[in-house]
Design an enzyme around this catalytic site. Structure first.
Site, short mmCIF file in Angstrom:
data_model
loop_
_atom_site.label_atom_id
_atom_site.label_comp_id
_atom_site.label_asym_id
_atom_site.label_seq_id
_atom_site.Cartn_x
_atom_site.Cartn_y
_atom_site.Cartn_z
N ASN A 20 40.73 44.40 39.25
CA ASN A 20 42.15 44.63 39.48
C ASN A 20 42.86 43.29 39.46
O ASN A 20 42.99 42.64 40.48
CB ASN A 20 42.37 45.34 40.83
CG ASN A 20 43.81 45.27 41.26
OD1 ASN A 20 44.71 45.14 40.43
ND2 ASN A 20 44.05 45.37 42.55
N GLU A 32 33.01 44.25 46.51
CA GLU A 32 33.05 45.15 47.66
C GLU A 32 33.47 46.57 47.27
O GLU A 32 33.65 47.43 48.15
CB GLU A 32 34.03 44.61 48.72
CG GLU A 32 35.50 44.91 48.46
CD GLU A 32 36.11 44.18 47.28
OE1 GLU A 32 37.18 44.59 46.82
OE2 GLU A 32 35.51 43.19 46.83
N HIS A 60 35.71 42.71 41.99
CA HIS A 60 35.55 43.14 43.38
C HIS A 60 34.13 43.62 43.69
O HIS A 60 33.80 44.78 43.48
CB HIS A 60 36.55 44.25 43.69
CG HIS A 60 37.96 43.76 43.79
ND1 HIS A 60 38.49 43.24 44.96
CD2 HIS A 60 38.94 43.67 42.86
CE1 HIS A 60 39.74 42.87 44.75
NE2 HIS A 60 40.03 43.12 43.49
N SER A 91 46.53 44.13 46.57
CA SER A 91 46.68 43.46 45.27
C SER A 91 47.65 44.21 44.36
O SER A 91 48.16 43.64 43.39
CB SER A 91 45.32 43.34 44.58
OG SER A 91 44.46 42.48 45.30
N GLY A 94 44.62 39.40 46.28
CA GLY A 94 46.01 39.58 46.65
C GLY A 94 46.90 39.76 45.43
O GLY A 94 46.44 39.65 44.28
N CYS A 97 39.11 37.19 43.15
CA CYS A 97 40.35 37.52 42.44
C CYS A 97 41.44 36.46 42.64
O CYS A 97 41.34 35.39 42.08
CB CYS A 97 40.81 38.92 42.80
SG CYS A 97 39.77 40.15 41.97
#
Length: 372
Positions: free
Chosen positions: A299, A345, A343, A51, A229, A257
Protein backbone atom coordinates in the site's frame (compact mmCIF):
# COMPACT_ATOMS: atom_id res chain seq x y z
CA UNK A 1 -29.95 -2.41 8.14
CA UNK A 2 -31.16 -2.53 4.54
CA UNK A 3 -31.17 0.76 2.69
CA UNK A 4 -33.67 0.45 -0.16
CA UNK A 5 -33.95 3.88 -1.83
CA UNK A 6 -30.73 4.45 -3.69
CA UNK A 7 -30.13 7.99 -4.88
CA UNK A 8 -27.95 8.79 -7.86
CA UNK A 9 -24.31 9.54 -7.19
CA UNK A 10 -21.34 10.56 -9.32
CA UNK A 11 -17.60 10.03 -9.38
CA UNK A 12 -15.76 12.98 -10.93
CA UNK A 13 -12.05 12.72 -11.73
CA UNK A 14 -9.70 15.71 -11.92
CA UNK A 15 -9.41 15.33 -15.71
CA UNK A 16 -13.19 15.76 -16.05
CA UNK A 17 -14.10 12.09 -16.52
CA UNK A 18 -17.39 11.13 -14.86
CA UNK A 19 -18.59 7.72 -13.63
CA UNK A 20 -22.11 7.16 -12.35
CA UNK A 21 -23.36 5.12 -9.42
CA UNK A 22 -25.75 5.06 -6.48
CA UNK A 23 -25.46 6.30 -2.92
CA UNK A 24 -25.50 3.60 -0.23
CA UNK A 25 -27.56 6.04 1.84
CA UNK A 26 -25.05 8.37 3.51
CA UNK A 27 -25.44 11.75 1.88
CA UNK A 28 -22.46 14.01 1.25
CA UNK A 29 -19.49 14.97 -0.90
CA UNK A 30 -15.89 13.98 -0.29
CA UNK A 31 -12.56 14.67 -1.99
CA UNK A 32 -9.24 12.82 -2.21
CA UNK A 33 -6.81 11.00 -4.46
CA UNK A 34 -8.59 8.09 -6.12
CA UNK A 35 -6.78 4.76 -5.92
CA UNK A 36 -7.66 1.08 -6.07
CA UNK A 37 -6.89 -2.03 -4.04
CA UNK A 38 -6.90 -5.46 -5.68
CA UNK A 39 -7.31 -7.47 -2.47
CA UNK A 40 -10.20 -9.94 -2.39
CA UNK A 41 -10.54 -9.66 1.39
CA UNK A 42 -9.53 -7.33 4.19
CA UNK A 43 -11.73 -4.34 3.40
CA UNK A 44 -12.00 -3.48 7.10
CA UNK A 45 -8.21 -3.30 7.48
CA UNK A 46 -7.96 -1.21 4.29
CA UNK A 47 -10.56 1.28 5.45
CA UNK A 48 -8.90 1.76 8.86
CA UNK A 49 -5.29 1.83 7.63
CA UNK A 50 -3.87 5.34 8.33
CA UNK A 51 -1.76 5.08 5.15
CA UNK A 52 -4.97 5.59 3.15
CA UNK A 53 -5.82 8.92 4.76
CA UNK A 54 -6.85 11.43 2.10
CA UNK A 55 -7.61 8.78 -0.51
CA UNK A 56 -10.85 7.64 -2.09
CA UNK A 57 -10.73 3.86 -2.29
CA UNK A 58 -11.94 1.82 -5.25
CA UNK A 59 -12.27 -1.86 -4.37
CA UNK A 60 -11.84 -4.33 -7.20
CA UNK A 61 -13.59 -7.13 -5.30
CA UNK A 62 -17.22 -6.72 -6.47
CA UNK A 63 -18.75 -7.53 -3.06
CA UNK A 64 -18.03 -5.23 -0.12
CA UNK A 65 -19.65 -5.50 3.29
CA UNK A 66 -20.69 -9.13 3.06
CA UNK A 67 -18.82 -10.20 6.21
CA UNK A 68 -19.55 -7.10 8.27
CA UNK A 69 -17.15 -5.50 10.73
CA UNK A 70 -15.32 -6.85 13.77
CA UNK A 71 -14.21 -4.11 16.17
CA UNK A 72 -11.15 -6.13 17.21
CA UNK A 73 -9.69 -6.23 13.71
CA UNK A 74 -9.17 -2.55 12.98
CA UNK A 75 -5.79 -0.98 12.18
CA UNK A 76 -6.50 2.36 13.88
CA UNK A 77 -9.14 4.22 15.88
CA UNK A 78 -11.52 4.66 12.95
CA UNK A 79 -12.05 4.77 9.19
CA UNK A 80 -9.23 6.67 7.48
CA UNK A 81 -10.23 6.57 3.80
CA UNK A 82 -11.89 9.73 2.44
CA UNK A 83 -14.61 7.68 0.75
CA UNK A 84 -15.47 4.38 -0.92
CA UNK A 85 -16.35 3.38 -4.49
CA UNK A 86 -17.53 -0.19 -5.03
CA UNK A 87 -19.65 -2.36 -7.30
CA UNK A 88 -21.99 -4.16 -4.89
CA UNK A 89 -22.43 -2.94 -1.32
CA UNK A 90 -23.81 -5.58 1.04
CA UNK A 91 -26.04 -4.17 3.76
CA UNK A 92 -26.52 -7.62 5.29
CA UNK A 93 -23.63 -9.74 6.56
CA UNK A 94 -23.20 -13.41 7.35
CA UNK A 95 -20.02 -13.56 9.45
CA UNK A 96 -20.87 -15.07 12.88
CA UNK A 97 -18.40 -12.96 14.87
CA UNK A 98 -19.09 -9.64 13.13
CA UNK A 99 -19.87 -6.80 15.54
CA UNK A 100 -22.06 -4.82 13.12
CA UNK A 101 -22.76 -4.14 9.46
CA UNK A 102 -20.36 -2.09 7.36
CA UNK A 103 -23.22 0.34 6.66
CA UNK A 104 -23.74 1.05 10.37
CA UNK A 105 -19.97 1.39 10.81
CA UNK A 106 -19.80 3.94 7.97
CA UNK A 107 -22.91 5.78 9.14
CA UNK A 108 -21.46 6.37 12.62
CA UNK A 109 -18.36 7.96 11.04
CA UNK A 110 -20.22 9.71 8.20
CA UNK A 111 -18.22 8.00 5.44
CA UNK A 112 -19.57 8.72 1.96
CA UNK A 113 -19.75 5.61 -0.22
CA UNK A 114 -20.89 5.00 -3.78
CA UNK A 115 -21.99 1.62 -5.14
CA UNK A 116 -23.25 0.35 -8.50
CA UNK A 117 -20.22 1.87 -10.23
CA UNK A 118 -18.53 0.08 -13.13
CA UNK A 119 -15.40 -0.45 -11.05
CA UNK A 120 -13.70 -2.55 -13.74
CA UNK A 121 -13.93 0.39 -16.15
CA UNK A 122 -12.86 2.87 -13.46
CA UNK A 123 -9.82 0.83 -12.39
CA UNK A 124 -8.84 0.33 -16.03
CA UNK A 125 -9.07 4.10 -16.55
CA UNK A 126 -6.91 4.82 -13.48
CA UNK A 127 -4.35 2.23 -14.65
CA UNK A 128 -4.09 3.97 -18.02
CA UNK A 129 -4.22 7.58 -16.81
CA UNK A 130 -2.63 7.41 -13.39
CA UNK A 131 -3.73 8.28 -9.88
CA UNK A 132 -5.44 11.67 -9.65
CA UNK A 133 -7.68 13.66 -7.38
CA UNK A 134 -11.38 12.93 -7.48
CA UNK A 135 -14.67 13.70 -5.79
CA UNK A 136 -17.62 11.46 -5.03
CA UNK A 137 -20.95 13.10 -4.36
CA UNK A 138 -24.31 11.72 -3.30
CA UNK A 139 -26.13 14.95 -2.39
CA UNK A 140 -27.03 16.29 -5.81
CA UNK A 141 -24.28 18.91 -6.10
CA UNK A 142 -23.88 19.94 -9.74
CA UNK A 143 -20.88 18.77 -11.76
CA UNK A 144 -19.80 22.37 -12.39
CA UNK A 145 -19.74 23.12 -8.67
CA UNK A 146 -17.86 19.90 -7.99
CA UNK A 147 -15.27 20.75 -10.66
CA UNK A 148 -14.68 24.15 -9.04
CA UNK A 149 -14.24 22.59 -5.61
CA UNK A 150 -12.05 19.76 -6.90
CA UNK A 151 -9.67 22.22 -8.56
CA UNK A 152 -8.79 23.55 -5.09
CA UNK A 153 -7.84 20.17 -3.62
CA UNK A 154 -4.01 19.85 -3.22
CA UNK A 155 -2.14 17.08 -5.03
CA UNK A 156 -0.61 14.24 -3.04
CA UNK A 157 2.87 15.18 -4.27
CA UNK A 158 4.41 17.40 -1.59
CA UNK A 159 1.54 16.81 0.82
CA UNK A 160 2.45 16.08 4.45
CA UNK A 161 -0.27 13.92 6.02
CA UNK A 162 1.50 12.04 8.80
CA UNK A 163 0.58 14.77 11.28
CA UNK A 164 -3.12 14.17 10.65
CA UNK A 165 -3.04 10.51 11.73
CA UNK A 166 -0.15 10.34 14.21
CA UNK A 167 -0.77 10.09 17.94
CA UNK A 168 -0.76 13.43 19.77
CA UNK A 169 0.81 12.00 22.91
CA UNK A 170 3.16 9.05 23.48
CA UNK A 171 1.57 5.77 24.55
CA UNK A 172 2.68 2.24 25.42
CA UNK A 173 1.80 -1.10 23.84
CA UNK A 174 2.58 -4.60 25.09
CA UNK A 175 3.92 -6.09 28.30
CA UNK A 176 6.10 -3.73 30.33
CA UNK A 177 8.07 -6.77 31.54
CA UNK A 178 8.95 -7.85 27.99
CA UNK A 179 12.56 -8.62 27.13
CA UNK A 180 13.01 -5.86 24.55
CA UNK A 181 12.02 -2.21 24.43
CA UNK A 182 11.28 -0.47 21.12
CA UNK A 183 10.70 3.21 20.39
CA UNK A 184 8.33 3.61 17.45
CA UNK A 185 7.84 6.82 15.48
CA UNK A 186 4.18 7.00 14.55
CA UNK A 187 3.79 8.31 11.01
CA UNK A 188 0.47 6.46 10.72
CA UNK A 189 1.24 3.16 12.39
CA UNK A 190 -0.97 0.10 11.87
CA UNK A 191 -2.07 -1.68 15.04
CA UNK A 192 -1.01 -5.06 13.68
CA UNK A 193 2.60 -3.86 13.52
CA UNK A 194 2.43 -3.27 17.26
CA UNK A 195 0.82 -6.69 17.74
CA UNK A 196 3.66 -8.36 15.84
CA UNK A 197 6.33 -6.59 17.87
CA UNK A 198 4.58 -7.36 21.15
CA UNK A 199 4.22 -11.00 20.11
CA UNK A 200 8.02 -11.08 19.81
CA UNK A 201 8.51 -10.03 23.43
CA UNK A 202 8.73 -6.28 22.82
CA UNK A 203 7.36 -3.44 24.92
CA UNK A 204 6.75 -0.49 22.63
CA UNK A 205 6.52 3.21 23.30
CA UNK A 206 4.86 5.00 20.40
CA UNK A 207 5.85 8.63 19.78
CA UNK A 208 4.22 11.41 17.71
CA UNK A 209 5.47 12.02 14.17
CA UNK A 210 7.40 15.16 15.21
CA UNK A 211 9.18 13.65 18.22
CA UNK A 212 12.93 14.22 18.48
CA UNK A 213 15.60 11.57 18.71
CA UNK A 214 16.12 12.61 22.33
CA UNK A 215 12.43 11.88 22.97
CA UNK A 216 12.71 8.39 21.48
CA UNK A 217 16.05 7.81 23.18
CA UNK A 218 14.62 8.71 26.62
CA UNK A 219 12.77 5.37 26.66
CA UNK A 220 16.20 3.68 26.61
CA UNK A 221 15.06 1.32 23.84
CA UNK A 222 16.88 -1.67 22.41
CA UNK A 223 15.72 -0.76 18.91
CA UNK A 224 13.85 1.84 16.87
CA UNK A 225 10.99 1.56 14.41
CA UNK A 226 9.75 4.00 11.73
CA UNK A 227 6.16 3.29 10.72
CA UNK A 228 4.03 3.36 7.62
CA UNK A 229 1.78 6.34 6.96
CA UNK A 230 0.10 8.57 4.35
CA UNK A 231 1.35 11.31 2.08
CA UNK A 232 4.68 12.38 0.63
CA UNK A 233 7.79 11.51 2.68
CA UNK A 234 9.79 14.55 1.50
CA UNK A 235 8.15 17.11 3.84
CA UNK A 236 8.89 14.92 6.89
CA UNK A 237 12.15 16.71 7.76
CA UNK A 238 11.98 15.97 11.49
CA UNK A 239 11.51 12.24 10.87
CA UNK A 240 14.45 12.27 8.46
CA UNK A 241 16.57 14.01 11.10
CA UNK A 242 15.59 11.35 13.64
CA UNK A 243 16.53 8.59 11.20
CA UNK A 244 19.93 10.21 10.56
CA UNK A 245 20.66 10.40 14.29
CA UNK A 246 19.63 6.79 14.94
CA UNK A 247 21.81 5.65 12.02
CA UNK A 248 24.74 7.77 13.20
CA UNK A 249 24.70 5.97 16.56
CA UNK A 250 24.27 2.63 14.77
CA UNK A 251 21.20 1.61 16.74
CA UNK A 252 18.92 -1.19 15.40
CA UNK A 253 16.47 0.50 13.03
CA UNK A 254 13.58 -1.01 11.05
CA UNK A 255 11.30 0.92 8.69
CA UNK A 256 8.13 -0.05 6.85
CA UNK A 257 6.68 1.84 3.83
CA UNK A 258 6.74 5.56 4.72
CA UNK A 259 9.43 4.74 7.27
CA UNK A 260 11.37 2.99 4.50
CA UNK A 261 11.15 6.13 2.35
CA UNK A 262 12.22 8.34 5.26
CA UNK A 263 15.34 6.18 5.75
CA UNK A 264 16.17 6.57 2.05
CA UNK A 265 15.83 10.37 2.26
CA UNK A 266 17.96 10.38 5.41
CA UNK A 267 20.71 8.80 3.31
CA UNK A 268 20.41 11.36 0.52
CA UNK A 269 18.37 9.08 -1.79
CA UNK A 270 15.33 10.70 -3.34
CA UNK A 271 11.77 9.40 -3.56
CA UNK A 272 9.17 9.93 -6.27
CA UNK A 273 5.43 9.71 -6.75
CA UNK A 274 4.45 6.60 -8.68
CA UNK A 275 2.06 6.60 -11.64
CA UNK A 276 -0.38 4.37 -9.79
CA UNK A 277 1.34 2.87 -6.78
CA UNK A 278 0.98 -0.64 -5.38
CA UNK A 279 -2.13 -1.54 -3.39
CA UNK A 280 -3.18 -5.14 -2.87
CA UNK A 281 -2.33 -8.39 -1.07
CA UNK A 282 -0.73 -10.42 -3.88
CA UNK A 283 2.30 -8.40 -4.97
CA UNK A 284 5.31 -10.57 -5.90
CA UNK A 285 8.66 -9.65 -4.35
CA UNK A 286 12.05 -11.33 -4.69
CA UNK A 287 14.38 -11.46 -1.72
CA UNK A 288 17.79 -10.92 -3.31
CA UNK A 289 19.59 -12.16 -0.19
CA UNK A 290 17.92 -15.59 -0.21
CA UNK A 291 16.74 -15.86 -3.81
CA UNK A 292 13.25 -16.70 -2.58
CA UNK A 293 10.00 -15.16 -3.74
CA UNK A 294 7.40 -13.63 -1.43
CA UNK A 295 3.76 -12.77 -1.94
CA UNK A 296 3.24 -9.49 -0.15
CA UNK A 297 0.64 -6.97 0.94
CA UNK A 298 1.43 -3.48 -0.35
CA UNK A 299 0.00 0.00 0.00
CA UNK A 300 2.09 2.91 -1.25
CA UNK A 301 2.04 5.65 -3.85
CA UNK A 302 5.66 6.75 -3.48
CA UNK A 303 8.89 4.80 -4.03
CA UNK A 304 12.64 5.05 -3.54
CA UNK A 305 14.84 6.03 -6.48
CA UNK A 306 16.47 2.78 -7.57
CA UNK A 307 19.35 4.31 -9.59
CA UNK A 308 20.43 6.53 -6.71
CA UNK A 309 20.19 3.61 -4.29
CA UNK A 310 22.38 1.41 -6.50
CA UNK A 311 25.05 4.14 -6.63
CA UNK A 312 25.09 4.72 -2.87
CA UNK A 313 28.28 3.17 -1.43
CA UNK A 314 26.70 2.13 1.86
CA UNK A 315 23.29 0.94 0.65
CA UNK A 316 22.18 -2.41 -0.71
CA UNK A 317 18.92 -3.42 -2.40
CA UNK A 318 17.56 -6.49 -0.61
CA UNK A 319 14.14 -6.90 -2.25
CA UNK A 320 12.71 -6.11 -5.69
CA UNK A 321 9.11 -5.89 -6.85
CA UNK A 322 8.83 -8.43 -9.67
CA UNK A 323 6.08 -6.62 -11.57
CA UNK A 324 7.94 -3.38 -12.23
CA UNK A 325 11.44 -3.85 -10.76
CA UNK A 326 10.96 -1.11 -8.16
CA UNK A 327 12.80 -1.16 -4.83
CA UNK A 328 10.92 -3.26 -2.26
CA UNK A 329 13.61 -3.45 0.42
CA UNK A 330 17.06 -2.15 1.33
CA UNK A 331 19.67 -2.22 4.07
CA UNK A 332 22.81 -0.35 5.06
CA UNK A 333 26.09 -2.21 4.75
CA UNK A 334 27.86 -0.64 7.71
CA UNK A 335 24.90 0.17 9.96
CA UNK A 336 22.23 -1.82 11.78
CA UNK A 337 19.43 -0.52 9.56
CA UNK A 338 17.00 -2.10 7.08
CA UNK A 339 13.57 -1.36 5.64
CA UNK A 340 10.90 -2.63 3.25
CA UNK A 341 8.28 -1.07 1.00
CA UNK A 342 5.51 -3.49 1.94
CA UNK A 343 3.60 -4.86 4.94
CA UNK A 344 4.97 -7.98 6.67
CA UNK A 345 2.25 -7.60 9.34
CA UNK A 346 -0.53 -8.09 6.75
CA UNK A 347 -3.73 -9.51 8.21
CA UNK A 348 -5.62 -10.71 6.37
CA UNK A 349 -3.00 -11.32 3.75
CA UNK A 350 0.11 -13.36 3.05
CA UNK A 351 2.45 -14.17 5.94
CA UNK A 352 5.49 -14.82 3.73
CA UNK A 353 7.31 -11.75 5.09
CA UNK A 354 6.72 -11.97 8.82
CA UNK A 355 10.33 -13.10 9.19
CA UNK A 356 11.27 -9.42 8.88
CA UNK A 357 10.10 -8.82 12.45
CA UNK A 358 12.32 -11.74 13.52
CA UNK A 359 15.23 -10.14 11.65
CA UNK A 360 14.67 -6.95 13.61
CA UNK A 361 14.74 -8.89 16.89
CA UNK A 362 17.91 -10.71 15.83
CA UNK A 363 19.52 -7.35 15.07
CA UNK A 364 18.58 -6.16 18.55
CA UNK A 365 19.99 -9.34 20.10
CA UNK A 366 23.29 -9.06 18.21
CA UNK A 367 23.67 -5.44 19.30
CA UNK A 368 23.02 -6.40 22.92
CA UNK A 369 25.68 -9.14 22.73
CA UNK A 370 28.21 -6.65 21.39
CA UNK A 371 27.69 -4.50 24.50
CA UNK A 372 28.55 -7.40 26.82
Amino acid sequence: MQYTTKQKAIVLLADGTVFHGKSIGISGTTFGEVCFNTGMSGYQEIFTDPSYFGQIMVTTNPHIGNYGVNVNEVESNGVKIAGLICKNFSFNYSRPDASESLYDYFEKQNIVAVSDVDTRALVSYIRDNGAQNAVISTDGTSIEDLKAQLAKVPNMKGLELASTVSTKEPYFYGDENATYKVSALDLGIKTNILRNLAKRDCYIKVFPFNASYEDLKSFNPDGYFLSNGPGDPEPLHQAQKVAKEIIAENKPLFGICLGHQVIALANGISTYKMFNGHRGINHPVKNLLTGKGEITSQNHGFAVNKEELEKHPDMEITHLHLNDDTVAGMRMKSKNCFSVQYHPEASPGPHDSQYLFDTFIENIKSTSLQKV
